[in-house]
Design an enzyme around this catalytic site. Sequence first.
Site, PDB file in Angstrom:
ATOM      1  N   SER A  60      24.080  10.893 -60.451  1.00 38.66           N
ATOM      2  CA  SER A  60      25.024  11.532 -61.461  1.00 38.66           C
ATOM      3  C   SER A  60      25.153  10.707 -62.885  1.00 38.66           C
ATOM      4  CB  SER A  60      26.372  11.641 -60.938  1.00 38.66           C
ATOM      5  OG  SER A  60      26.658  12.369 -59.767  1.00 38.66           O
TER       6      SER A  60
HETATM    7  N1  SAH Z   1      26.971  10.649 -55.318  1.00 39.09           N
HETATM    8  C1  SAH Z   1      25.744  10.652 -55.511  1.00 39.09           C
HETATM    9  C2  SAH Z   1      25.152  11.954 -56.186  1.00 39.09           C
HETATM   10  C3  SAH Z   1      24.698  12.780 -54.973  1.00 39.09           C
HETATM   11  S1  SAH Z   1      24.064  14.495 -55.701  1.00 39.09           S
HETATM   12  C4  SAH Z   1      25.027   9.404 -56.099  1.00 39.09           C
HETATM   13  O1  SAH Z   1      25.987   8.717 -56.522  1.00 39.09           O
HETATM   14  O2  SAH Z   1      23.898   9.316 -56.325  1.00 39.09           O
HETATM   15  C5  SAH Z   1      24.704  15.393 -54.345  1.00 39.09           C
HETATM   16  C6  SAH Z   1      24.528  14.970 -52.935  1.00 39.09           C
HETATM   17  O3  SAH Z   1      25.307  15.922 -52.148  1.00 39.09           O
HETATM   18  C7  SAH Z   1      23.055  15.259 -52.725  1.00 39.09           C
HETATM   19  O4  SAH Z   1      22.553  14.041 -52.219  1.00 39.09           O
HETATM   20  C8  SAH Z   1      23.071  16.371 -51.735  1.00 39.09           C
HETATM   21  O5  SAH Z   1      22.206  16.225 -50.707  1.00 39.09           O
HETATM   22  C9  SAH Z   1      24.473  16.102 -51.131  1.00 39.09           C
HETATM   23  N2  SAH Z   1      25.060  17.599 -50.373  1.00 39.09           N
HETATM   24  C10 SAH Z   1      24.960  18.591 -50.656  1.00 39.09           C
HETATM   25  N3  SAH Z   1      25.645  19.583 -50.013  1.00 39.09           N
HETATM   26  C11 SAH Z   1      26.134  18.499 -48.698  1.00 39.09           C
HETATM   27  C12 SAH Z   1      26.856  18.713 -47.895  1.00 39.09           C
HETATM   28  N4  SAH Z   1      27.296  20.085 -47.295  1.00 39.09           N
HETATM   29  N5  SAH Z   1      27.172  17.762 -47.198  1.00 39.09           N
HETATM   30  C13 SAH Z   1      26.651  16.379 -47.243  1.00 39.09           C
HETATM   31  N6  SAH Z   1      25.911  16.277 -48.563  1.00 39.09           N
HETATM   32  C14 SAH Z   1      25.866  17.448 -49.367  1.00 39.09           C
END
Ligand code: SAH
Length: 217
Positions: A60
Amino acid sequence: MIDETHKAQLIMELRRQGVADQRVLEVMERIPRELFVEDLYQDQSYANRALPIGCGQTISQPLVVGQMTQALQVDKRMKVLEIGTGSGYQASILARLCRRLYTIERHRPLLRVAEARFRQLGLHNIHTIIGDGNRGWPEQAPFDRIMVTAAAASEIPQTLLDQLKPGGIMILPVGPTAGQDQDLLRVLKDEDGQAHVERLFPVRFVPLVEGLPVGNG
Ligand code: SAH
């Protein structure tokens, strides 16, 4: 090359844009974002933008990380759940501010890399699991705080709300992700279990997907 002045400029920009919580700013200054960014984008580690991290996901934008962390109002006594570990950057920041951080990711390759980063930083209060974050982490519930870093399509997942303690706060983006903004919501669960929803600002996240990827190696 990582330029310390870029980092200092970013922290100033976050402050200018409303991240006023000194603890949040200090932690963001201390956690090396370059550790969470792929080689190709190293020079943009302290640019105020989201960057690709593999598996079609992103780390993000720093301003959004700062604002969401601030809005969560975390302290050292708290047990916090994050959905969507991704690069592990947001998790590392939360882990420095709370007692225990639980984080769930559906892509195994992303989680493995994130875990190595937590070890490298000596963050031993982070607990990880591969799974569908829509189900939360029932064995560890309830949580003082929940942060969802992927966008729920249309509504606040009831299962997650159920895993939030009375008096707890959940921050999450809600809305469709096909090229439009979502609403970042702050949900306050009162002592009677009633949810009060406040809309914070528009954000752009990847979708909160149902289930696990096929062949999750
Ligand atoms: N918090 C992260 C940003 C993540 S982007 C950081 O600091 O880098 C969103 C993430 O959510 C992705 O890695 C994606 O694979 C995950 N995601 C999406 N749907 C999900 C679900 N149902 N359960 C777990 N993770 C999920």
